[in-house]
Scaffold this active site. Structure first.
Site, PDB file in Angstrom:
ATOM      1  N   GLU A  67       0.853  -1.181   0.000  1.00  0.00           N
ATOM      2  CA  GLU A  67       0.000   0.000   0.000  1.00  0.00           C
ATOM      3  C   GLU A  67       0.897   1.242   0.000  1.00  0.00           C
ATOM      4  O   GLU A  67       2.005   1.230   0.557  1.00  0.00           O
ATOM      5  CB  GLU A  67      -0.911   0.023   1.234  1.00  0.00           C
ATOM      6  CG  GLU A  67      -1.875  -1.148   1.330  1.00  0.00           C
ATOM      7  CD  GLU A  67      -2.952  -1.102   0.261  1.00  0.00           C
ATOM      8  OE1 GLU A  67      -3.135  -0.030  -0.369  1.00  0.00           O
ATOM      9  OE2 GLU A  67      -3.606  -2.139   0.032  1.00  0.00           O
ATOM     10  N   ASP A  83     -18.711 -10.295  -8.660  1.00  0.00           N
ATOM     11  CA  ASP A  83     -18.555  -9.394  -7.523  1.00  0.00           C
ATOM     12  C   ASP A  83     -17.936  -8.075  -7.965  1.00  0.00           C
ATOM     13  O   ASP A  83     -18.314  -6.997  -7.488  1.00  0.00           O
ATOM     14  CB  ASP A  83     -17.692 -10.063  -6.450  1.00  0.00           C
ATOM     15  CG  ASP A  83     -17.715  -9.313  -5.128  1.00  0.00           C
ATOM     16  OD1 ASP A  83     -18.801  -8.829  -4.747  1.00  0.00           O
ATOM     17  OD2 ASP A  83     -16.657  -9.206  -4.482  1.00  0.00           O
TER      18      ASP A  83
END
Length: 302
Positions: free
Chosen positions: A224, A249
């Site tokens: 991240e 999804d």
């Protein structure tokens, strides 16, 4: 015997229609052979139309994955209409299927129903024929494509294109764009998130298990970016039973979450799609949009 069933208005390659044809055959419907022959004639006409379009070329200004998909759907319906009027192939197939069924009945030692040995053989012959026909059919949303590029790229596309095409119908986003994002997130499937036992989580889009997620999860190390600085951390990710579930999804996220409204609105070209995802906060990598744009434009087959 069941009542007469009209198969002439079925759309081409209608799997439900083919199942009903098989049921009619099991009930000794006289329309079963005729219906099977007509479906095959429609398949033949569709192949002719497809070959004609390929010979004429489709690389026009307005050409896109969506236009090719709807052209394929139009060809399928045209082929059904043409087969309804008939070009003679169905009549030949009716005679062939009828003769084959009779020959099987005459040669069979057992298997024919008492008093009507041809009946059982006819059902077997027609249903075998319909199984082969159903196997040959191609859904309009996933036409076969000769993929190019390195082996891992071709294998990735062959494995996931059908799912991407289905998601494209639900979202309006070109299948190629979604394949590019899946490739970026998973390293062309080579960095897929694994479960504790080493099996695939099928999470091809790097979807995290947020608070509202009720399905299975898996922990994995990810990178991240915080204020532009890369940090390694363990996060919870969603786990799916199949790749189809992962694409469904993803389609749900893109269409239902207000954050991604501009992604759908600006998915006309690869760069706008990629920039929209980054602005919506799909990923923290500051180079995410550039990386995705390059994959879509340079690595994937058209």
């Amino acid at each position: 015997m069941i009542g007469r069933t009209d198969f002439t208005d079925r759309t081409a390659f209608d799997s439900k229609g083919l199942d009903e044809l098989k049921q009619s055959a099991r009930n000794n419907s006289p329309d079963a052979i005729k219906g099977a022959a007509q479906q095959f004639e429609a398949l033949f006409m569709n192949m002719m139309l497809k070959s004609m379009r390929q010979a004429g070329g489709q690389d026009g200004v307005f050409d896109s994955e969506q236009s090719r998909m709807y052209t394929s759907m139009l060809d399928q319906q045209l082929s059904q209409t043409m087969a309804k009027k008939g070009v003679g192939l169905a009549d030949v197939l009716v005679r062939q299927l009828s003769n084959n069924a009779m020959n099987q009945a005459l040669e069979a030692d057992t298997g024919g129903s008492p008093g009507n040995p041809a009946s059982s053989a006819s059902v077997r012959g027609i249903n075998t024929y319909l199984d082969n026909l159903k196997f040959e059919q191609m859904p309009a949303s996933a036409p076969k494509t000769a993929f190019t590029g390195p082996n891992h790229v071709r294998e990735f596309q062959e494995k996931l294109t059908a799912h991407a095409e289905q998601a494209s119908q639900e979202t309006g986003i070109p299948a190629k764009f979604m394949l590019g994002q899946a490739a970026l997130e998973s390293g062309w499937g080579r960095r897929e998130i694994k479960t504790a036992d080493g099996s695939s989580s099928h999470n091809i889009f790097g979807m995290k298990a947020t608070k509202g997620w009720k399905g299975k999860t898996v922990d994995a190390v990810t990178t991240e970016y915080v204020n532009g600085v890369a940090q390694r951390r363990v996060e919870k990710f969603r786990a799916y039973d199949t790749y189809a579930d992962a694409f469904k999804d993803y389609a749900k996220l893109i269409t239902k979450n207000p954050r991604y409204e501009n992604v759908i609105a600006n998915s006309k070209d690869a760069s706008s799609f990629a920039q929209g995802l980054q602005k919506a906060g799909y990923a923290t990598d500051p180079e995410y949009a550039n990386k995705l744009t390059k994959i879509i434009k340079n690595s994937l087959s058209t």
